[in-house]
Enzyme design. Structure first.
Site, PDB file in Angstrom:
ATOM      1  N   SER A 123       0.880  -1.094   0.083  1.00 54.75           N
ATOM      2  CA  SER A 123      -0.076   0.007   0.083  1.00 54.75           C
ATOM      3  C   SER A 123       0.756   1.251  -0.147  1.00 54.75           C
ATOM      4  O   SER A 123       2.128   1.278   0.573  1.00 54.75           O
ATOM      5  CB  SER A 123      -0.911  -0.044   1.186  1.00 54.75           C
ATOM      6  OG  SER A 123      -1.527   1.316   1.226  1.00 54.75           O
ATOM      7  N   TYR A 136      -2.669  -0.250  10.354  1.00 54.02           N
ATOM      8  CA  TYR A 136      -2.610  -0.569   8.891  1.00 54.02           C
ATOM      9  C   TYR A 136      -1.440  -0.342   8.365  1.00 54.02           C
ATOM     10  O   TYR A 136      -0.636  -0.598   7.586  1.00 54.02           O
ATOM     11  CB  TYR A 136      -3.900   0.183   8.279  1.00 54.02           C
ATOM     12  CG  TYR A 136      -3.888  -0.251   6.855  1.00 54.02           C
ATOM     13  CD1 TYR A 136      -4.285  -1.437   6.366  1.00 54.02           C
ATOM     14  CD2 TYR A 136      -3.522   0.752   5.911  1.00 54.02           C
ATOM     15  CE1 TYR A 136      -4.459  -1.442   5.228  1.00 54.02           C
ATOM     16  CE2 TYR A 136      -3.654   0.675   4.299  1.00 54.02           C
ATOM     17  CZ  TYR A 136      -4.113  -0.675   4.062  1.00 54.02           C
ATOM     18  OH  TYR A 136      -4.049  -1.193   2.596  1.00 54.02           O
TER      19      TYR A 136
END
Length: 239
Positions: A123, A136
């Site tokens: 990501s 995250y």
């Protein structure tokens, strides 16, 4: 370009979003695909579940040439001191330990004469941090580092390793993050300027680019963002 005709692929997180789009793209390119998700009986946080799933995939396909680690999630959007340990544990166990576990179990099957390819879905959050997403962000920084470590460990072996790091992709990701709150999830993708967020198919295209290079070429990393996004948190929105 390397052909994918007859290649055997395992894709985790294949029931929706990027995983589903990647599975479709692989099949369209001639690969045989076993899609893995909780709906198909795979829980990447459970070692026994992973072992059973890989055994079944190998029995069905006759081996594995491609592993796409797409299973992942975020939970909550609050400062770290307000985050729950339960949510943090689930994010790390899924995004990091689950990815490492599936890679370790699949690796012996990727070392065949034809060589293999591991694609990890990282990501932009593993490159640039943003506020109120600490678990995250931590998990995706770990994926980024783990992918680089795999390249070092696998040097000299016929296995390519790629990290694909998307930015904002319009999927059910935010619905999961906000635990079913449709209004909050929709707001994440609303009013994004210059054509809006990217789509799962855009990310799948990047995965396919990496997979179809000549066998002596390794695409180490692809970072793909919407035009309106310049980092994890810097997103231009229409007024």
């Amino acid at each position: 370009m390397d052909t994918l005709d007859g290649k055997r692929a395992v894709v985790t997180g294949a029931s929706s979003g990027i995983g589903a789009a990647t599975s479709r793209a692989l099949e369209e390119a001639g690969a045989r695909v076993v899609g893995a998700s909780r709906a198909t009986g795979l829980d990447v946080t459970d070692p026994a579940s992973c072992e059973r799933f890989v055994q079944g995939a190998v029995a069905e396909l006759g081996g594995i040439d491609i592993l796409v680690n797409s299973a992942g999630l975020a939970l909550g959007r609050e400062p770290f001191w307000e985050a729950s340990e339960e949510d943090e544990r689930q994010v790390i166990e899924t995004n990091v330990l689950g990815l490492m576990r599936m890679t370790r179990i699949c690796l012996p099957h990727l070392l065949g004469d034809g060589g293999g390819h591991i694609v990890n879905l990282g990501s932009v959050a593993g490159i640039w941090s943003y506020a109120s997403g600490s678990s995250y962000v931590a998990s995706k920084f770990a994926v980024h580092g783990y992918t680089r470590a795999l390249r070092d460990d696998l040097q000299g072996k016929p296995v390519r390793v790629t990290n694909v790091a998307p930015g904002m992709v319009e999927t059910n990701f935010s619905k999961v993050r906000f635990k079913g709150d449709e209004e909050k999830a929709a707001a994440v993708y609303s009013n994004v300027a210059m054509g809006g967020p990217i789509r799962p198919e855009d990310v799948a295209d990047c995965v396919m680019f990496a997979l179809t290079r000549p066998p002596n070429v390794n695409i180490d990393e692809i970072v793909v963002l919407a035009l309106a996004q310049t980092s994890g948190a810097n997103i231009l929105r229409e007024s």
